[in-house]
Design a protein around this motif. Structure first.
Motif, short mmCIF file in Angstrom:
data_model
loop_
_atom_site.label_atom_id
_atom_site.label_comp_id
_atom_site.label_asym_id
_atom_site.label_seq_id
_atom_site.Cartn_x
_atom_site.Cartn_y
_atom_site.Cartn_z
N VAL A 61 0.85 -1.21 0.00
CA VAL A 61 0.00 0.00 0.00
C VAL A 61 0.88 1.25 0.00
N LYS A 62 1.92 1.26 0.82
CA LYS A 62 2.85 2.40 0.85
C LYS A 62 3.46 2.63 -0.52
N ASP A 63 3.88 1.55 -1.18
CA ASP A 63 4.49 1.68 -2.51
C ASP A 63 3.51 2.29 -3.51
N ILE A 64 2.26 1.82 -3.48
CA ILE A 64 1.25 2.38 -4.40
C ILE A 64 1.09 3.87 -4.13
N LEU A 65 0.95 4.24 -2.87
CA LEU A 65 0.69 5.64 -2.52
C LEU A 65 1.89 6.54 -2.77
N ASN A 66 3.08 6.01 -2.61
CA ASN A 66 4.29 6.82 -2.79
C ASN A 66 4.67 7.04 -4.25
N TYR A 67 4.21 6.17 -5.15
CA TYR A 67 4.64 6.27 -6.54
C TYR A 67 3.54 6.68 -7.48
N ILE A 68 2.57 7.42 -6.98
CA ILE A 68 1.53 7.96 -7.86
C ILE A 68 1.70 9.47 -7.91
N ASP A 69 1.25 10.06 -9.00
CA ASP A 69 1.34 11.51 -9.18
C ASP A 69 0.07 12.16 -8.67
N TRP A 70 0.12 12.57 -7.41
CA TRP A 70 -1.02 13.22 -6.79
C TRP A 70 -1.27 14.57 -7.44
N GLU A 71 -2.53 14.93 -7.59
CA GLU A 71 -2.90 16.27 -8.02
C GLU A 71 -3.11 17.08 -6.75
N LYS A 111 -12.56 1.54 -10.78
CA LYS A 111 -11.47 2.41 -10.34
C LYS A 111 -11.81 2.96 -8.96
N VAL A 112 -10.75 3.40 -8.29
CA VAL A 112 -10.94 4.09 -7.02
C VAL A 112 -10.32 5.47 -7.09
N THR A 113 -10.90 6.37 -6.34
CA THR A 113 -10.39 7.73 -6.19
C THR A 113 -9.93 7.89 -4.76
N LEU A 114 -8.78 8.51 -4.59
CA LEU A 114 -8.23 8.75 -3.26
C LEU A 114 -8.10 10.25 -3.02
N VAL A 115 -8.38 10.66 -1.80
CA VAL A 115 -8.22 12.06 -1.41
C VAL A 115 -7.55 12.10 -0.05
N ILE A 116 -6.57 12.98 0.08
CA ILE A 116 -6.02 13.34 1.39
C ILE A 116 -6.44 14.79 1.58
N ASP A 117 -7.54 14.98 2.24
CA ASP A 117 -8.15 16.31 2.35
C ASP A 117 -7.22 17.32 3.02
N ALA A 118 -6.56 16.92 4.09
CA ALA A 118 -5.69 17.84 4.85
C ALA A 118 -4.51 18.33 4.02
N GLY A 128 -5.73 -1.16 -12.84
CA GLY A 128 -4.83 -2.13 -12.21
C GLY A 128 -4.47 -1.76 -10.78
N LYS A 129 -4.02 -0.53 -10.58
CA LYS A 129 -3.67 -0.07 -9.23
C LYS A 129 -4.91 0.00 -8.34
N PHE A 134 -7.57 -1.79 -3.66
CA PHE A 134 -8.87 -2.12 -3.10
C PHE A 134 -8.85 -3.50 -2.44
N GLU A 135 -8.21 -4.45 -3.09
CA GLU A 135 -8.17 -5.81 -2.53
C GLU A 135 -7.38 -5.85 -1.22
N ILE A 136 -6.29 -5.10 -1.15
CA ILE A 136 -5.52 -5.09 0.09
C ILE A 136 -6.32 -4.40 1.20
N ILE A 137 -6.91 -3.27 0.88
CA ILE A 137 -7.62 -2.47 1.88
C ILE A 137 -8.88 -3.18 2.39
N THR A 138 -9.63 -3.82 1.50
CA THR A 138 -10.92 -4.39 1.89
C THR A 138 -10.93 -5.91 1.98
N GLY A 139 -10.01 -6.57 1.30
CA GLY A 139 -10.03 -8.02 1.24
C GLY A 139 -11.00 -8.54 0.18
N GLU A 140 -11.59 -7.63 -0.59
CA GLU A 140 -12.54 -8.00 -1.64
C GLU A 140 -11.97 -7.59 -3.00
#
Length: 146
Positions: A61-71, A111-118, A128-129, A134-140
């Motif tokens: 999960v850390k790898d996914i979050l660290n290697y994406i281009d956040w807007e 697809k999923v959308t992520l937001v870090i509001d703060a 793919g990502k 989603f599977e790691i976070i929810t198990g589904e």
């Protein structure tokens, strides 16, 4: 300065350097887990859903979050997040500022959308990502949602 004193000085500087490096990496090397909450109902209310304690899964999960281009932007989503999660340290004595990740499932459920509001960060992951996270976070599986 004698050669003997010089050797002691080098050894002392080396020991201090190792101590400083070790202290600075203490929090980074401390084991973490992910606490996941799921939205209940249509309101902005959540209940504890699961904890991800497997180090390999947490690292993925850390790898996914660290290697994406956040807007960097402010977003107003039309509904509360489907899930939200936060990284926490297993050692309760370590206090660190943690980001709350909010996760929305797309209408097509592909697809999923992520937001870090703060931090005013936003991203919609590719299929793919999205599926992997989603599977790691929810198990589904995202593809099996109805």
């Amino acid at each position: 300065m004698s050669l003997k004193k010089f050797k002691y000085l080098i050894a002392f500087i080396g020991a201090i350097s190792l101590f400083i490096v070790g202290c600075s990496n203490l929090i980074e090397n401390e084991e973490q887990y992910i606490k996941v909450q799921k939205r209940i109902g249509d309101q902005n209310e959540y209940e504890d859903f699961k904890e991800i304690t497997d180090n390999e899964q947490v690292q993925k999960v850390k790898d996914i979050l660290n290697y994406i281009d956040w807007e960097i932007t402010t977003v107003n989503m039309i509904r509360p997040a489907d899930f939200r999660f936060i990284f926490q340290y297993k050692n309760p004595e370590i206090e660190a500022k943690a980001a709350l990740y909010e996760l929305w499932i797309s209408r097509n459920k592909d697809k999923v959308t992520l937001v870090i509001d703060a931090e005013m960060k936003y991203i919609q992951l590719d299929t793919g990502k999205s599926a992997e996270l989603f599977e790691i976070i929810t198990g589904e599986k995202l593809s099996e949602l109805k």
